[in-house]
Design a protein around this motif. Structure first.
Motif, PDB file in Angstrom:
ATOM      1  N   MET A  73      26.277  12.895 -10.513  1.00  0.00           N
ATOM      2  CA  MET A  73      27.469  13.736 -10.424  1.00  0.00           C
ATOM      3  C   MET A  73      28.107  13.929 -11.791  1.00  0.00           C
ATOM      4  O   MET A  73      28.114  13.029 -12.630  1.00  0.00           O
ATOM      5  CB  MET A  73      28.494  13.102  -9.475  1.00  0.00           C
ATOM      6  CG  MET A  73      28.022  12.979  -8.042  1.00  0.00           C
ATOM      7  SD  MET A  73      29.331  12.460  -6.907  1.00  0.00           S
ATOM      8  CE  MET A  73      29.741  10.830  -7.561  1.00  0.00           C
ATOM      9  N   SER A  74      28.671  15.101 -12.003  1.00  0.00           N
ATOM     10  CA  SER A  74      29.336  15.410 -13.266  1.00  0.00           C
ATOM     11  C   SER A  74      30.648  14.642 -13.373  1.00  0.00           C
ATOM     12  O   SER A  74      31.366  14.461 -12.387  1.00  0.00           O
ATOM     13  CB  SER A  74      29.612  16.912 -13.354  1.00  0.00           C
ATOM     14  OG  SER A  74      30.467  17.193 -14.442  1.00  0.00           O
ATOM     15  N   ASP A  75      30.984  14.219 -14.585  1.00  0.00           N
ATOM     16  CA  ASP A  75      32.259  13.515 -14.776  1.00  0.00           C
ATOM     17  C   ASP A  75      33.446  14.479 -14.779  1.00  0.00           C
ATOM     18  O   ASP A  75      34.587  14.068 -14.994  1.00  0.00           O
ATOM     19  CB  ASP A  75      32.226  12.682 -16.048  1.00  0.00           C
ATOM     20  CG  ASP A  75      32.036  13.516 -17.306  1.00  0.00           C
ATOM     21  OD1 ASP A  75      31.937  14.756 -17.205  1.00  0.00           O
ATOM     22  OD2 ASP A  75      31.970  12.923 -18.408  1.00  0.00           O
ATOM     23  N   LYS A  76      33.172  15.764 -14.532  1.00  0.00           N
ATOM     24  CA  LYS A  76      34.266  16.734 -14.373  1.00  0.00           C
ATOM     25  C   LYS A  76      34.802  16.704 -12.939  1.00  0.00           C
ATOM     26  O   LYS A  76      35.911  17.194 -12.677  1.00  0.00           O
ATOM     27  CB  LYS A  76      33.764  18.146 -14.682  1.00  0.00           C
ATOM     28  CG  LYS A  76      33.216  18.323 -16.088  1.00  0.00           C
ATOM     29  CD  LYS A  76      34.314  18.159 -17.135  1.00  0.00           C
ATOM     30  CE  LYS A  76      33.845  18.588 -18.515  1.00  0.00           C
ATOM     31  NZ  LYS A  76      32.778  17.701 -19.051  1.00  0.00           N
ATOM     32  N   LEU A  77      34.036  16.129 -12.014  1.00  0.00           N
ATOM     33  CA  LEU A  77      34.447  16.111 -10.614  1.00  0.00           C
ATOM     34  C   LEU A  77      35.767  15.383 -10.356  1.00  0.00           C
ATOM     35  O   LEU A  77      36.584  15.856  -9.566  1.00  0.00           O
ATOM     36  CB  LEU A  77      33.341  15.493  -9.760  1.00  0.00           C
ATOM     37  CG  LEU A  77      32.437  16.458  -8.997  1.00  0.00           C
ATOM     38  CD1 LEU A  77      31.349  15.702  -8.250  1.00  0.00           C
ATOM     39  CD2 LEU A  77      33.239  17.321  -8.037  1.00  0.00           C
ATOM     40  N   ARG A 177      31.412   4.892 -20.927  1.00  0.00           N
ATOM     41  CA  ARG A 177      30.777   5.758 -21.922  1.00  0.00           C
ATOM     42  C   ARG A 177      29.538   5.106 -22.520  1.00  0.00           C
ATOM     43  O   ARG A 177      28.511   5.772 -22.741  1.00  0.00           O
ATOM     44  CB  ARG A 177      31.800   6.082 -23.034  1.00  0.00           C
ATOM     45  CG  ARG A 177      31.230   6.841 -24.214  1.00  0.00           C
ATOM     46  CD  ARG A 177      32.294   7.062 -25.279  1.00  0.00           C
ATOM     47  NE  ARG A 177      32.949   5.818 -25.673  1.00  0.00           N
ATOM     48  CZ  ARG A 177      32.413   4.949 -26.519  1.00  0.00           C
ATOM     49  NH1 ARG A 177      31.206   5.161 -27.052  1.00  0.00           N
ATOM     50  NH2 ARG A 177      33.072   3.849 -26.842  1.00  0.00           N
ATOM     51  N   GLN A 180      26.654   5.183 -19.972  1.00  0.00           N
ATOM     52  CA  GLN A 180      26.141   6.543 -19.843  1.00  0.00           C
ATOM     53  C   GLN A 180      25.196   6.879 -20.994  1.00  0.00           C
ATOM     54  O   GLN A 180      24.108   7.430 -20.787  1.00  0.00           O
ATOM     55  CB  GLN A 180      27.299   7.544 -19.807  1.00  0.00           C
ATOM     56  CG  GLN A 180      28.115   7.510 -18.526  1.00  0.00           C
ATOM     57  CD  GLN A 180      29.353   8.375 -18.619  1.00  0.00           C
ATOM     58  OE1 GLN A 180      29.949   8.522 -19.701  1.00  0.00           O
ATOM     59  NE2 GLN A 180      29.765   8.941 -17.497  1.00  0.00           N
ATOM     60  N   ASN A 185      22.505   9.219 -19.587  1.00  0.00           N
ATOM     61  CA  ASN A 185      23.241   9.992 -18.586  1.00  0.00           C
ATOM     62  C   ASN A 185      24.648  10.336 -19.066  1.00  0.00           C
ATOM     63  O   ASN A 185      25.631  10.086 -18.354  1.00  0.00           O
ATOM     64  CB  ASN A 185      23.338   9.200 -17.276  1.00  0.00           C
ATOM     65  CG  ASN A 185      22.011   9.063 -16.577  1.00  0.00           C
ATOM     66  OD1 ASN A 185      21.451  10.048 -16.116  1.00  0.00           O
ATOM     67  ND2 ASN A 185      21.501   7.843 -16.510  1.00  0.00           N
ATOM     68  N   GLY A 187      28.072  11.983 -19.492  1.00  0.00           N
ATOM     69  CA  GLY A 187      28.824  12.934 -18.680  1.00  0.00           C
ATOM     70  C   GLY A 187      28.509  12.894 -17.201  1.00  0.00           C
ATOM     71  O   GLY A 187      28.831  13.836 -16.480  1.00  0.00           O
ATOM     72  N   HIS A 188      27.871  11.807 -16.722  1.00  0.00           N
ATOM     73  CA  HIS A 188      27.506  11.731 -15.311  1.00  0.00           C
ATOM     74  C   HIS A 188      28.039  10.455 -14.662  1.00  0.00           C
ATOM     75  O   HIS A 188      28.191   9.423 -15.327  1.00  0.00           O
ATOM     76  CB  HIS A 188      25.991  11.806 -15.140  1.00  0.00           C
ATOM     77  CG  HIS A 188      25.428  13.159 -15.420  1.00  0.00           C
ATOM     78  ND1 HIS A 188      25.140  13.600 -16.701  1.00  0.00           N
ATOM     79  CD2 HIS A 188      25.126  14.194 -14.593  1.00  0.00           C
ATOM     80  CE1 HIS A 188      24.667  14.834 -16.651  1.00  0.00           C
ATOM     81  NE2 HIS A 188      24.655  15.214 -15.386  1.00  0.00           N
ATOM     82  N   TYR A 213      32.797  20.418  -0.060  1.00  0.00           N
ATOM     83  CA  TYR A 213      31.683  19.856  -0.837  1.00  0.00           C
ATOM     84  C   TYR A 213      30.557  19.445   0.122  1.00  0.00           C
ATOM     85  O   TYR A 213      30.324  18.254   0.341  1.00  0.00           O
ATOM     86  CB  TYR A 213      32.152  18.648  -1.655  1.00  0.00           C
ATOM     87  CG  TYR A 213      33.183  18.968  -2.706  1.00  0.00           C
ATOM     88  CD1 TYR A 213      32.806  19.325  -3.995  1.00  0.00           C
ATOM     89  CD2 TYR A 213      34.550  18.908  -2.405  1.00  0.00           C
ATOM     90  CE1 TYR A 213      33.753  19.611  -4.966  1.00  0.00           C
ATOM     91  CE2 TYR A 213      35.506  19.199  -3.371  1.00  0.00           C
ATOM     92  CZ  TYR A 213      35.095  19.561  -4.649  1.00  0.00           C
ATOM     93  OH  TYR A 213      36.037  19.854  -5.611  1.00  0.00           O
ATOM     94  N   TYR A 216      27.714  16.192   0.078  1.00  0.00           N
ATOM     95  CA  TYR A 216      28.228  14.963  -0.516  1.00  0.00           C
ATOM     96  C   TYR A 216      28.582  13.965   0.583  1.00  0.00           C
ATOM     97  O   TYR A 216      28.994  14.348   1.683  1.00  0.00           O
ATOM     98  CB  TYR A 216      29.466  15.250  -1.378  1.00  0.00           C
ATOM     99  CG  TYR A 216      29.134  15.873  -2.713  1.00  0.00           C
ATOM    100  CD1 TYR A 216      28.997  15.082  -3.855  1.00  0.00           C
ATOM    101  CD2 TYR A 216      28.947  17.250  -2.837  1.00  0.00           C
ATOM    102  CE1 TYR A 216      28.687  15.649  -5.079  1.00  0.00           C
ATOM    103  CE2 TYR A 216      28.633  17.824  -4.058  1.00  0.00           C
ATOM    104  CZ  TYR A 216      28.499  17.011  -5.175  1.00  0.00           C
ATOM    105  OH  TYR A 216      28.168  17.578  -6.386  1.00  0.00           O
TER     106      TYR A 216
END
Length: 364
Positions: A73-77, A177, A180, A185, A187-188, A213, A216
């Motif tokens: 999953m994106s860390d923007k979520l 960080r 990742q 990975n 940003g995930h 979503y 998910y």
């Protein structure tokens, strides 16, 4: 008088009696240890989940209750989820599987502190440098770790910065960080925890998120922790069934061999009992009582042995497993041992009652 005869028979052959009791004890210990580890590991996982302090658990598509994809999953979520109605906070972590049941969790300690107040450190302190690692007290005790030790995990040297109280999120944590980057990975995330304005509305919020979503895995924390049970883990349930089946076979073989040999050795004794008017039912009663006593003694010893396996798993065996004492399974394991033992005495008992009196009396 009959009970004295049974005790005398068992005491007359102490080695065979002891081995039979120990074999049945191992059978009971095997069942109780497996059940205890299953319950303990799942209950401990549920406790750590509840200790996060979140109301909703947001997981990637294709994940299960006891497993995670590494970081899909994106860390923007988390930022997007915080814009949803009634969601007050969202925090993401990354989980990297290690050997066995161990995992390495990447975490932002500041976000974690906002979610539930953070860890309570028993030794050392929080993550400061990129190579710092913190572990819970159970993991530290199991691995014999102390603050300042160096651990090589994922081919990377980490310095143990702190040991925290068990029961929150994970057992082994490093900076999000750093993990990742180390695993390729950036940003995930593996999972996201959500806090809502009113926990009573958590299910309604989950339903809305599932619609927005699709695919998910989204659960209220209560729903998720309720899934962490043996009944909901099909493979584990089947495995326990197989072990119980093996245990019954072990009990059957042990008692069959012990009682069959006993019948052969006591041919003349059985002949004398028949000669003085003893019925077949009385002879069977003696054999079944002896078997029942062996099974009960073996069950008691087996229950005692489980406390030994608990000690071994906690202090000797290097595995991140927790063994509980599941009292409800004591009578079940005892019943299984008795059933296997009584099955094992059927053939020897049939042989005993069919013996001819004349041949038995002349037996040397």
């Amino acid at each position: 008088m009959l009970n004295k005869l049974i005790l005398a028979n068992l005491g007359h052959r102490p080695i065979r009696t002891l081995l039979s009791v120990l074999a049945i004890a191992v059978e009971v210990t095997m069942i109780l240890t497996l059940v205890g580890v299953s319950h303990g590991t799942l209950d401990e996982s549920a406790q750590r989940a509840r200790g996060v302090g979140a109301d909703i658990w947001f997981r990637p598509p294709g994940s299960s209750a006891i497993g995670l994809s590494t970081a899909p999953m994106s860390d923007k979520l988390p930022g997007l989820l915080m814009q949803e109605p009634h969601v007050t906070f969202a925090m993401g972590t990354m989980v990297q599987p290690l050997s066995g049941f161990d995992t390495l969790t990447g975490i932002d300690l500041e976000e974690f502190r906002k979610l539930n107040g953070g860890f309570r450190y028993l030794q050392g302190g929080p993550l400061i440098n990129d190579n710092d690692m913190i572990v819970d007290e159970y993991y530290a005790q199991q691995k014999h770790l102390h603050v300042g030790d160096t651990l090589n995990i994922l081919n990377h040297d980490w310095k143990l910065a702190g040991i925290f109280e068990s029961g929150k999120l994970a057992r082994v944590c490093v900076k999000l960080r750093v993990l990742q980057t180390l695993t390729g990975n950036p940003g995930h995330l593996s999972q996201i925890f959500l806090k809502v304005d009113d926990p009573k509305n958590a299910q309604a919020i989950v339903n809305a998120l599932r619609a927005k979503y699709p695919g998910y895995q989204i659960y209220t924390m209560e729903e998720f922790t309720s899934m962490l049970s043996i009944g909901n883990v099909g493979m584990l349930k089947s495995f326990i069934g197989v072990v119980i089946g093996v245990a019954v076979v072990v009990g059957f073989i042990v008692v069959f061999m012990a009682m069959y040999t006993a019948v052969l050795e006591r041919t003349r004794e059985i002949g004398i009992l028949k000669a003085v008017g003893s019925s077949s039912a009385l002879i069977l009663n003696i054999l079944f009582r002896e078997t029942l006593l062996l099974a009960l003694l073996g069950s008691i010893v087996g229950i005692a042995f489980t406390y030994g396996t608990q000690w071994l798993m906690k202090h000797v065996v290097p595995a991140s497993l927790v063994q509980e004492t599941v009292y409800g399974w004591w009578p079940i394991a005892t019943g299984i041992a008795i059933a296997g033992a009584l099955l094992g005495v059927i053939v020897p008992g049939a042989k005993a009652v069919k013996q001819d009196v004349t041949e038995a009396l002349s037996y040397e």
